[in-house]
Design an enzyme around this catalytic site. Structure first.
Site, short mmCIF file in Angstrom:
data_model
loop_
_atom_site.label_atom_id
_atom_site.label_comp_id
_atom_site.label_asym_id
_atom_site.label_seq_id
_atom_site.Cartn_x
_atom_site.Cartn_y
_atom_site.Cartn_z
N ARG A 221 -2.69 -3.83 -7.19
CA ARG A 221 -2.41 -2.67 -8.04
C ARG A 221 -0.93 -2.28 -7.96
NH1 ARG A 221 -6.29 1.68 -6.03
NH2 ARG A 221 -5.92 0.54 -4.12
N ASN B 172 -9.00 -0.66 -9.31
CA ASN B 172 -9.98 -1.60 -8.79
C ASN B 172 -11.33 -1.31 -9.42
OD1 ASN B 172 -8.20 -2.85 -7.03
ND2 ASN B 172 -8.78 -1.58 -5.29
#
Length: 89
Positions: free
Chosen positions: A18, A36
């Site tokens: 990320r 996620n």
């Protein structure tokens, strides 16, 4: 301007994916978000100029050093109108 919905599969959680995505997006002036998913994949929305979105997608196909990307699914999306790129939980 282009907006795409992205789902990255493989070993992409717990490896800084990320943050890697946010850095790539910021480097190319792309807005949107990344998060996620419960199934172990990473989902993102990328919005920006065609060439810049393509550049971020190219980076996502490789990922950060400890990631292993098996697949990057890309589909057209609507622009989020976000002014920055954010990591969502």
């Amino acid at each position: 301007m282009r907006a795409v919905h992205v789902v990255v599969r493989g070993r992409v959680q717990g490896v800084g994916f990320r943050w890697f995505t946010r850095e790539a997006a910021n480097a190319h002036g792309v807005t949107g978000w990344v998060r996620n998913l419960p199934d172990g994949s990473v989902e993102a929305l990328l919005c920006g100029a065609d060439a810049e979105v393509d550049a971020v997608l190219a980076k996502l196909r490789t990922g950060p050093p400890f990631a292993h990307v098996d697949d990057v699914g890309v589909s057209d999306a609507e622009d989020s109108q976000l002014r920055e790129f954010e990591i969502r939980r």
